[in-house]
Design a protein around this motif. Structure first.
Motif, PDB file in Angstrom:
ATOM      1  N   ASP A 127      82.956 -47.407  44.651  1.00 51.78           N
ATOM      2  CA  ASP A 127      81.676 -47.207  43.965  1.00 51.78           C
ATOM      3  C   ASP A 127      81.424 -45.711  43.810  1.00 51.78           C
ATOM      4  O   ASP A 127      80.595 -45.125  44.495  1.00 51.78           O
ATOM      5  CB  ASP A 127      80.568 -47.887  44.780  1.00 51.78           C
ATOM      6  N   ASP A 154      77.797 -44.706  43.197  1.00 56.21           N
ATOM      7  CA  ASP A 154      76.812 -45.263  44.117  1.00 56.21           C
ATOM      8  C   ASP A 154      75.879 -46.260  43.426  1.00 56.21           C
ATOM      9  O   ASP A 154      74.686 -46.300  43.687  1.00 56.21           O
ATOM     10  CB  ASP A 154      76.006 -44.133  44.784  1.00 56.21           C
ATOM     11  N   GLU A 200      75.946 -49.389  43.823  1.00 56.03           N
ATOM     12  CA  GLU A 200      75.594 -50.423  44.797  1.00 56.03           C
ATOM     13  C   GLU A 200      74.153 -50.257  45.283  1.00 56.03           C
ATOM     14  O   GLU A 200      73.447 -51.230  45.501  1.00 56.03           O
ATOM     15  CB  GLU A 200      76.574 -50.356  45.975  1.00 56.03           C
ATOM     16  N   GLU A 201      73.713 -49.036  45.437  1.00 53.26           N
ATOM     17  CA  GLU A 201      72.357 -48.748  45.912  1.00 53.26           C
ATOM     18  C   GLU A 201      71.288 -49.215  44.928  1.00 53.26           C
ATOM     19  O   GLU A 201      70.138 -49.383  45.305  1.00 53.26           O
ATOM     20  CB  GLU A 201      72.192 -47.255  46.194  1.00 53.26           C
TER      21      GLU A 201
END
Length: 172
Positions: free
Chosen positions: A7, A10, A12-13
Motif C-alpha cells: 500500500d 496508504d 488502507e487508512e
C-alpha cells in the motif's frame, strides 16, 4: 492486507473496517476458489458455473442495494469487490457486474415494489441470475440506436430484435 499488494499510498487508512473486511473476504475467496482453477476454464472457453453457489455464500450479490437480502455495501466496498473479482478473473468479475449492477440495480432503481420483492431476494442468493442485453449487431452499445423491442402478448412478452451478446445470457 495481503503481502502481495503493498500500500504505497496508504490507501488502507481511507477504508472503513467493513470495507477492508469485504475486500479481504473476497480476495481470500478468489485465492482459494478462482485463481487455482480459472486457467483451465479459459483454455476451454467456459465459465466456471460451479463457482456460482460459492459466490452466493460470500453475500455480495446486489452490492449497494439496501434490503431484499442484499448487502447494502458502500460504493467503495462494491468497487473493492469488483476489483478483487476482476483481478482473479475477468469473466468472474463481469458475471458479478452484470448480475449485481446491470440487472439487480436496474430492478432496484426502475422496478416497482412487486418486481423488487419478486426478483431481488432470489437474485441476492444467486438462485436467479440476472442478464443484460444491450449490444446489437448494427448499433454496438449505442443505447439510443437500439432496435430491439418488447410487446405484451397476453400474459407473456414477445421480444423482437437481435443482440450481439447478452451478459450472463447462457445461465440467466
Amino acid at each position: 492486507m495481503s503481502e502481495q499488494s503493498p500500500d504505497f499510498y496508504d490507501l488502507e487508512e481511507l477504508l472503513e473496517p467493513e470495507e477492508v473486511e469485504i475486500r479481504d473476504r473476497v480476495r481470500a475467496f478468489c485465492e482459494k476458489e478462482v485463481t487455482p482453477r480459472i486457467n483451465d476454464y479459459w483454455e476451454r472457453a467456459q465459465f466456471p458455473f460451479e463457482l456460482v453457489p460459492k459466490l452466493a455464500e460470500l453475500g455480495i450479490a446486489g452490492g449497494t442495494i439496501e434490503g431484499y437480502g442484499c448487502p447494502g455495501m458502500s460504493n467503495v466496498a462494491a468497487g473493492l469487490v469488483a476489483a478483487e473479482l476482476a483481478r482473479a478473473d475477468g469473466s468472474v468479475g463481469t458475471f458479478n457486474g452484470v448480475h449485481s449492477f446491470l440487472a439487480m440495480q436496474s430492478i432496484a432503481l426502475l422496478g416497482d415494489e412487486e418486481q423488487r420483492e419478486r426478483w431481488l431476494p432470489d437474485m441476492a442468493r444467486l438462485d436467479k441470475i440476472g442478464a443484460f442485453g444491450l449490444t446489437e449487431p448494427q448499433h454496438g452499445s449505442d443505447a439510443v440506436g437500439l432496435e430491439t423491442s418488447a410487446r405484451r402478448d397476453g400474459d407473456a412478452y414477445v421480444l423482437d430484435g437481435r443482440k450481439k451478446w447478452i451478459g450472463n445470457g447462457s445461465i440467466a
